[in-house]
Design an enzyme around this catalytic site. Structure first.
Site, mmCIF file in Angstrom:
data_model
loop_
_atom_site.group_PDB
_atom_site.id
_atom_site.type_symbol
_atom_site.label_atom_id
_atom_site.label_comp_id
_atom_site.label_asym_id
_atom_site.label_seq_id
_atom_site.Cartn_x
_atom_site.Cartn_y
_atom_site.Cartn_z
ATOM 1 N N ARG A 131 -40.139 -35.478 48.253
ATOM 2 C CA ARG A 131 -39.796 -35.829 46.861
ATOM 3 C C ARG A 131 -39.388 -34.611 46.031
ATOM 4 O O ARG A 131 -39.453 -34.641 44.805
ATOM 5 C CB ARG A 131 -40.935 -36.587 46.182
ATOM 6 C CG ARG A 131 -41.231 -37.945 46.831
ATOM 7 C CD ARG A 131 -42.153 -38.784 45.966
ATOM 8 N NE ARG A 131 -42.308 -40.116 46.550
ATOM 9 C CZ ARG A 131 -43.278 -40.455 47.372
ATOM 10 N NH1 ARG A 131 -44.191 -39.562 47.714
ATOM 11 N NH2 ARG A 131 -43.354 -41.677 47.847
ATOM 12 N N LYS A 153 -25.801 -30.318 40.930
ATOM 13 C CA LYS A 153 -25.232 -31.508 41.559
ATOM 14 C C LYS A 153 -25.304 -31.346 43.075
ATOM 15 O O LYS A 153 -24.787 -30.380 43.628
ATOM 16 C CB LYS A 153 -23.777 -31.700 41.143
ATOM 17 C CG LYS A 153 -23.587 -32.326 39.780
ATOM 18 C CD LYS A 153 -22.113 -32.636 39.563
ATOM 19 C CE LYS A 153 -21.877 -33.352 38.258
ATOM 20 N NZ LYS A 153 -20.436 -33.672 38.071
ATOM 21 N N GLU A 195 -10.755 -23.616 40.961
ATOM 22 C CA GLU A 195 -11.878 -23.888 40.064
ATOM 23 C C GLU A 195 -12.023 -22.787 39.021
ATOM 24 O O GLU A 195 -12.452 -23.040 37.890
ATOM 25 C CB GLU A 195 -13.173 -24.033 40.866
ATOM 26 C CG GLU A 195 -13.200 -25.233 41.806
ATOM 27 C CD GLU A 195 -13.474 -26.556 41.108
ATOM 28 O OE1 GLU A 195 -13.613 -26.566 39.862
ATOM 29 O OE2 GLU A 195 -13.546 -27.589 41.795
ATOM 30 N N LYS A 236 -19.743 -22.510 32.993
ATOM 31 C CA LYS A 236 -20.445 -23.662 33.550
ATOM 32 C C LYS A 236 -21.897 -23.702 33.077
ATOM 33 O O LYS A 236 -22.422 -24.775 32.759
ATOM 34 C CB LYS A 236 -20.388 -23.643 35.071
ATOM 35 C CG LYS A 236 -21.042 -24.902 35.673
ATOM 36 C CD LYS A 236 -20.591 -25.215 37.067
ATOM 37 C CE LYS A 236 -21.087 -26.587 37.491
ATOM 38 N NZ LYS A 236 -20.674 -26.953 38.856
ATOM 39 N N GLU A 246 -24.526 -34.939 32.789
ATOM 40 C CA GLU A 246 -23.168 -35.432 32.602
ATOM 41 C C GLU A 246 -23.130 -36.687 31.747
ATOM 42 O O GLU A 246 -22.429 -37.649 32.040
ATOM 43 C CB GLU A 246 -22.494 -35.687 33.965
ATOM 44 C CG GLU A 246 -20.969 -35.661 33.893
ATOM 45 C CD GLU A 246 -20.340 -35.669 35.273
ATOM 46 O OE1 GLU A 246 -19.963 -34.587 35.725
ATOM 47 O OE2 GLU A 246 -20.247 -36.750 35.879
ATOM 48 N N ARG A 250 -20.435 -32.423 29.845
ATOM 49 C CA ARG A 250 -20.321 -31.903 31.206
ATOM 50 C C ARG A 250 -19.169 -32.549 31.967
ATOM 51 O O ARG A 250 -18.644 -31.963 32.919
ATOM 52 C CB ARG A 250 -21.637 -32.098 31.966
ATOM 53 C CG ARG A 250 -21.593 -31.478 33.354
ATOM 54 C CD ARG A 250 -22.944 -31.366 34.011
ATOM 55 N NE ARG A 250 -22.800 -30.830 35.369
ATOM 56 C CZ ARG A 250 -23.823 -30.472 36.144
ATOM 57 N NH1 ARG A 250 -25.060 -30.575 35.707
ATOM 58 N NH2 ARG A 250 -23.598 -30.001 37.352
ATOM 59 N N ASN A 254 -14.912 -31.801 35.111
ATOM 60 C CA ASN A 254 -14.170 -32.575 36.100
ATOM 61 C C ASN A 254 -12.671 -32.598 35.816
ATOM 62 O O ASN A 254 -11.961 -33.474 36.343
ATOM 63 C CB ASN A 254 -14.709 -34.007 36.162
ATOM 64 C CG ASN A 254 -16.078 -34.074 36.818
ATOM 65 O OD1 ASN A 254 -16.319 -33.421 37.817
ATOM 66 N ND2 ASN A 254 -16.974 -34.844 36.227
ATOM 67 N N HIS A 257 -10.352 -33.528 38.599
ATOM 68 C CA HIS A 257 -11.131 -34.058 39.715
ATOM 69 C C HIS A 257 -10.950 -35.561 39.934
ATOM 70 O O HIS A 257 -11.132 -36.039 41.053
ATOM 71 C CB HIS A 257 -12.620 -33.732 39.521
ATOM 72 C CG HIS A 257 -12.955 -32.302 39.779
ATOM 73 N ND1 HIS A 257 -12.383 -31.268 39.072
ATOM 74 C CD2 HIS A 257 -13.797 -31.727 40.679
ATOM 75 C CE1 HIS A 257 -12.871 -30.112 39.512
ATOM 76 N NE2 HIS A 257 -13.722 -30.360 40.483
ATOM 77 N N HIS A 261 -10.114 -35.878 43.598
ATOM 78 C CA HIS A 261 -11.008 -36.506 44.563
ATOM 79 C C HIS A 261 -10.322 -37.676 45.269
ATOM 80 O O HIS A 261 -10.530 -37.905 46.466
ATOM 81 C CB HIS A 261 -12.280 -36.994 43.869
ATOM 82 C CG HIS A 261 -13.283 -35.907 43.639
ATOM 83 N ND1 HIS A 261 -14.389 -36.075 42.824
ATOM 84 C CD2 HIS A 261 -13.358 -34.640 44.106
ATOM 85 C CE1 HIS A 261 -15.091 -34.960 42.806
ATOM 86 N NE2 HIS A 261 -14.482 -34.081 43.574
ATOM 87 N N HIS A 275 -10.878 -28.959 49.485
ATOM 88 C CA HIS A 275 -11.229 -29.450 48.147
ATOM 89 C C HIS A 275 -10.430 -28.760 47.040
ATOM 90 O O HIS A 275 -9.841 -29.422 46.179
ATOM 91 C CB HIS A 275 -12.732 -29.245 47.919
ATOM 92 C CG HIS A 275 -13.186 -29.620 46.546
ATOM 93 N ND1 HIS A 275 -13.225 -30.924 46.098
ATOM 94 C CD2 HIS A 275 -13.599 -28.857 45.501
ATOM 95 C CE1 HIS A 275 -13.656 -30.950 44.853
ATOM 96 N NE2 HIS A 275 -13.888 -29.713 44.461
#
Length: 377
Positions: A131, A153, A195, A236, A246, A250, A254, A257, A261, A275
């Site tokens: 956990r 993330k 990026e 960032k 997010e 935030r 993206n 993205h 993506h 990527h």
């Protein structure tokens, strides 16, 4: 934020302010050698479990072992295949199983030693093991140093798209050794640079202008590279501190993205397109779509495309050596984007260089028409 180049040959430390979960990003040449001392300070007596890929392990595993020798016991070294295909349920299950076999406890530390794939996979394993255990990011690619290692993330890919299964789980420390980037292929370094450019395009026009003038020095290494990485990390860190999960601001991270993506998923995760290359194309499309909606001057897209092209990144879908879906197929992939709310499309768009914004309830037919045009170029 200023983009003036500061003497940074010795490196910099950027703090991510998240109250009791705050952590440092240690940036500079040879900072890997400090890993053992940093971890021993962070968690005295903790054992280390290392997750890496076979390529990074072959290049840098000895340096990592030397860095922690006498300061922390290594309980396990788990190696995954390089490449996006390792971000999957099967590898997650294997990594977690090996961590349990090694009796890694809650008080121990998992070290993610690799690029973004390793960081995302190992971070997710740390989030779910018992956990949640602490983990340290030691990113070895430019993309990971400026983006995926920071912000918590973590996750894996599925047939439905990238990063659709995962968790927010902040690292306890990030150690970004800029010297490790010297072993990257030119292609991988360029991919990470997409990026870096993104941070200027979001909210720092001065930094983007600096990159246009100094990108060759960033590629060459030295103070310019450290400056670019530290500036990206500060950007960032500031956004993550304001919006960790997010819920609003935030999402600006993206930029490019949503398109990127979808393009990456369509191309497959077989190395045809990495990527950062997909994100470069996505960034250009985001600026073009912004111009289509009347949000920015069409010349903005030209400036962005010119810079990304200058560094050698693909900027159009025609640059991809793979069969791509038609506009309807691409739109279906975009509908899987994590920013979709009750079926309504959300995009990060722009009003100009350094003026990104979140645009909700974007008309799907307008997106489809734009894609139908752009997929031909």
């Amino acid at each position: 934020m200023t983009a003036d180049l500061k003497p940074a040959a010795a490196g910099e430390t950027v703090r991510v302010e998240l109250e009791d979960r705050a952590y440092d990003i240690v940036i500079g040449p040879n900072v890997l050698a400090r890993l053992g001392t940093l971890v021993a300070t962070l968690a005295p007596g903790a054992r280390l479990a290392i997750v890496t890929d076979s390529m990074v392990g072959a290049l840098h595993a000895d340096a990592l072992r030397e860095a922690v020798a006498g300061k922390a016991e290594i309980a396990s070294v788990i190696t995954v295949p390089p490449g996006e295909s390792s971000k999957c349920f099967a590898e997650l299950e294997r990594v977690v199983g090996e961590l349990l076999d090694a009796r890694v406890e809650r008080g121990d530390i998992l070290v993610a030693f690799g690029g973004g794939v390793v960081g995302d996979l190992a971070g997710f394993a740390a989030a779910v093991l018992r956990r949640g255990i602490r983990y340290v990011q030691v990113p070895t690619s430019l993309l990971a140093q400026v983006d995926s290692s920071v912000g918590g993330k973590t996750g894996i890919d599925t047939a439905h798209g990238k990063n659709l299964v995962g968790a927010f789980h902040q690292p306890a420390l990030v150690v970004a050794d800029t010297g490790l980037l010297d072993t990257l292929s030119p292609r991988e370094f360029r991919a990470g640079y997409a990026e870096v450019a993104k941070y200027g395009l979001i909210d720092d026009a001065e930094f983007f202008g600096w990159l246009e003038e100094n990108w060759q020095d960033v590629f060459a290494g030295g103070p310019a590279r450290i400056h670019a990485i530290a500036t990206s990390c500060r950007s960032k860190a500031r956004v993550v501190a304001a919006d960790e999960r997010e819920g609003g601001q935030r999402a600006l991270l993206n930029l490019g993205h949503t398109f990127g993506h979808a393009i990456e998923t369509a191309a497959g995760f077989d190395g045809t397109l990495v990527h950062g290359e997909a994100i470069a194309i996505g960034i250009v499309l985001a600026h073009g779509f912004s111009a289509r909606l009347g949000l920015c001057d069409p010349a903005v897209e030209g400036r962005v495309e010119a810079h990304l092209s200058a560094v050698g990144l693909p900027t159009r879908t025609s640059h991809i050596k793979a069969d791509m879906p038609d506009a309807d197929g691409m739109l279906e992939l975009i509908r899987q984007d994590k920013k979709v709310e009750r079926g309504a499309l959300t995009f990060v768009l722009t009003e100009g260089i350094g003026k990104a914004l979140v645009k909700k309830d974007v008309d799907a037919a307008t997106v489809r028409d734009f894609l139908a045009e752009r997929l031909k170029t």
